[in-house]
Write an enzyme that holds these catalytic residues in place. Structure first.
Site, mmCIF file in Angstrom:
data_model
loop_
_atom_site.group_PDB
_atom_site.id
_atom_site.type_symbol
_atom_site.label_atom_id
_atom_site.label_comp_id
_atom_site.label_asym_id
_atom_site.label_seq_id
_atom_site.Cartn_x
_atom_site.Cartn_y
_atom_site.Cartn_z
ATOM 1 N N SER A 14 0.834 -1.214 0.000
ATOM 2 C CA SER A 14 0.000 0.000 0.000
ATOM 3 C C SER A 14 0.864 1.257 0.000
ATOM 4 O O SER A 14 0.485 2.272 -0.598
ATOM 5 C CB SER A 14 -0.988 -0.004 1.175
ATOM 6 O OG SER A 14 -0.319 0.206 2.397
ATOM 7 N N ARG A 66 22.254 -17.406 2.265
ATOM 8 C CA ARG A 66 21.911 -15.992 2.469
ATOM 9 C C ARG A 66 22.855 -15.088 1.665
ATOM 10 O O ARG A 66 22.440 -14.089 1.093
ATOM 11 C CB ARG A 66 22.003 -15.691 3.976
ATOM 12 C CG ARG A 66 21.834 -14.266 4.278
ATOM 13 C CD ARG A 66 21.290 -13.850 5.611
ATOM 14 N NE ARG A 66 20.851 -12.483 5.386
ATOM 15 C CZ ARG A 66 19.606 -12.081 5.327
ATOM 16 N NH1 ARG A 66 18.632 -12.936 5.527
ATOM 17 N NH2 ARG A 66 19.301 -10.835 5.083
ATOM 18 N N ARG A 92 12.878 -8.193 4.785
ATOM 19 C CA ARG A 92 14.164 -8.804 5.130
ATOM 20 C C ARG A 92 15.156 -7.738 5.533
ATOM 21 O O ARG A 92 15.177 -6.650 4.947
ATOM 22 C CB ARG A 92 14.748 -9.538 3.925
ATOM 23 C CG ARG A 92 14.048 -10.817 3.721
ATOM 24 C CD ARG A 92 14.582 -11.638 2.612
ATOM 25 N NE ARG A 92 13.562 -12.617 2.335
ATOM 26 C CZ ARG A 92 13.340 -13.680 3.096
ATOM 27 N NH1 ARG A 92 14.103 -13.931 4.135
ATOM 28 N NH2 ARG A 92 12.357 -14.512 2.816
ATOM 29 N N ASN A 108 13.571 3.999 4.476
ATOM 30 C CA ASN A 108 12.620 3.013 4.997
ATOM 31 C C ASN A 108 11.505 3.748 5.716
ATOM 32 O O ASN A 108 11.712 4.845 6.241
ATOM 33 C CB ASN A 108 13.342 2.084 5.979
ATOM 34 C CG ASN A 108 12.424 1.015 6.552
ATOM 35 O OD1 ASN A 108 11.664 0.385 5.813
ATOM 36 N ND2 ASN A 108 12.458 0.819 7.858
ATOM 37 N N HIS A 110 8.790 3.182 8.893
ATOM 38 C CA HIS A 110 8.586 2.318 10.056
ATOM 39 C C HIS A 110 7.336 2.797 10.801
ATOM 40 O O HIS A 110 7.179 4.000 11.027
ATOM 41 C CB HIS A 110 9.814 2.397 10.968
ATOM 42 C CG HIS A 110 9.724 1.466 12.128
ATOM 43 N ND1 HIS A 110 9.947 0.108 11.999
ATOM 44 C CD2 HIS A 110 9.382 1.682 13.419
ATOM 45 C CE1 HIS A 110 9.767 -0.470 13.186
ATOM 46 N NE2 HIS A 110 9.426 0.461 14.052
ATOM 47 N N GLU A 143 23.373 0.604 8.903
ATOM 48 C CA GLU A 143 23.526 -0.807 9.280
ATOM 49 C C GLU A 143 22.849 -1.154 10.597
ATOM 50 O O GLU A 143 22.839 -2.310 11.007
ATOM 51 C CB GLU A 143 25.018 -1.175 9.310
ATOM 52 C CG GLU A 143 25.573 -1.232 7.896
ATOM 53 C CD GLU A 143 27.056 -1.508 7.871
ATOM 54 O OE1 GLU A 143 27.446 -2.628 8.255
ATOM 55 O OE2 GLU A 143 27.821 -0.597 7.484
ATOM 56 N N ASP A 146 16.589 -0.141 12.112
ATOM 57 C CA ASP A 146 15.665 1.009 12.163
ATOM 58 C C ASP A 146 16.300 2.222 12.862
ATOM 59 O O ASP A 146 15.598 3.024 13.487
ATOM 60 C CB ASP A 146 14.354 0.625 12.893
ATOM 61 C CG ASP A 146 13.609 -0.492 12.174
ATOM 62 O OD1 ASP A 146 13.643 -0.531 10.929
ATOM 63 O OD2 ASP A 146 13.002 -1.332 12.856
ATOM 64 N N GLU A 175 1.229 7.046 7.005
ATOM 65 C CA GLU A 175 2.392 6.581 6.226
ATOM 66 C C GLU A 175 2.241 6.972 4.760
ATOM 67 O O GLU A 175 3.207 7.365 4.106
ATOM 68 C CB GLU A 175 2.525 5.059 6.321
ATOM 69 C CG GLU A 175 2.926 4.549 7.686
ATOM 70 C CD GLU A 175 3.107 3.031 7.693
ATOM 71 O OE1 GLU A 175 3.599 2.456 6.712
ATOM 72 O OE2 GLU A 175 2.738 2.410 8.708
HETATM 73 C C1 GRF Z 1 4.035 -0.623 6.796
HETATM 74 O O1 GRF Z 1 3.374 -0.598 8.027
HETATM 75 C C2 GRF Z 1 5.428 -0.082 6.933
HETATM 76 O O2 GRF Z 1 5.534 0.897 7.909
HETATM 77 C C3 GRF Z 1 6.212 -1.304 7.358
HETATM 78 O O3 GRF Z 1 5.646 -2.360 6.633
HETATM 79 C C4 GRF Z 1 4.298 -2.056 6.322
HETATM 80 C C5 GRF Z 1 4.128 -2.198 4.848
HETATM 81 O O4 GRF Z 1 2.798 -2.043 4.439
HETATM 82 N N1 GRF Z 1 7.625 -1.126 7.112
HETATM 83 P P1 GRF Z 1 2.449 -1.972 2.904
HETATM 84 O O5 GRF Z 1 2.984 -3.271 2.272
HETATM 85 O O6 GRF Z 1 3.102 -0.774 2.325
HETATM 86 O O7 GRF Z 1 0.955 -1.907 2.812
#
Ligand code: GRF
Length: 202
Positions: A14, A66, A92, A108, A110, A143, A146, A175
């Site tokens: 999303s 890996r 990952r 990223n 979070h 590294e 979060d 988000e």
């Molecule tokens: C979101 O909550 C984001 O913050 C986290 O993973 C989720 C991904 O949701 N890192 P989507 O796949 O973008 O709907």
């Protein structure tokens, strides 16, 4: 000049969709040049196909080790030739070789106000902890887990009757605004990393 961005996503995508929509609406001066995914079942793939974005599969299960997976991921990322790599629910942890290859060029999102509630199930951690405010954070990837320099944060009040799911839904709405906004700032060359901090140029 439009920046090239590549999105890494493992699931429903999303946030990826929010980025696609913001670009299509002319709000972010970028071109999305690739979706890179580790999950053949990710709904994000359908979203990419609808938007005519090339999909690059790096299926973890298809590699013997890996290290082999990490090497293939690095190659896929390099081949995308992106200015910015956007982790939108990529499930990952990236190895240090991958992280070091793109300093200041990987973001990223979070679902908590970092540095609180790092790692998985951040919304559950927030509800269990009883915090009154949570939210989301967009940060550069380094590294640490979060822990990279924070670009933007948005607050979401936690209600008394919230459970993990209801809180996650309300954070997700934010988000979808916060992530395209951070990407826009990057694409406008307005983000500068100074030590641990990110300065936003006017
Ligand atoms: C979101 O909550 C984001 O913050 C986290 O993973 C989720 C991904 O949701 N890192 P989507 O796949 O973008 O709907």
């Amino acid at each position: 000049m439009k920046k090239r961005i590549a999105v890494l996503a493992s699931g429903r995508g999303s946030n990826f969709q929010a980025v696609i929509d913001a670009i299509a609406a002319g709000k972010v001066p970028a071109r999305c040049v690739a979706l890179i995914t580790d999950n053949p079942k990710a709904y994000a793939i359908e979203r990419a196909e609808k938007a005519h974005i090339p999909v690059r599969m790096v299926d973890f299960a298809a590699f013997p080790t890996r290290e082999a997976y990490e090497r293939a991921l690095l190659v896929a990322m390099q081949e995308a030739r992106a200015d910015l790599y956007v982790l939108a629910g990529y499930m990952r942890i990236l190895g240090s070789e991958v992280v070091r290859a793109f300093p200041g060029r990987m973001m990223n999102i979070h679902p908590a106000l970092l540095p609180s509630f790092t790692g998985l199930h951040a919304q559950r951690q927030a509800v269990l902890h009883g915090v009154k405010v949570s939210g989301c954070t967009v940060h550069f990837v380094d590294e640490s887990l979060d822990g990279g320099p924070i670009i933007l944060q948005t607050c979401v009040p936690v209600q008394d009757d919230d459970d993990e799911e209801s809180l996650a839904d309300r954070i997700l709405e934010r988000e979808h605004e916060c992530f395209p906004e951070a990407i826009r700032l990057f694409c406008e060359d307005r983000l500068e990393i100074v030590g641990r901090k990110v300065r936003v140029r006017k």
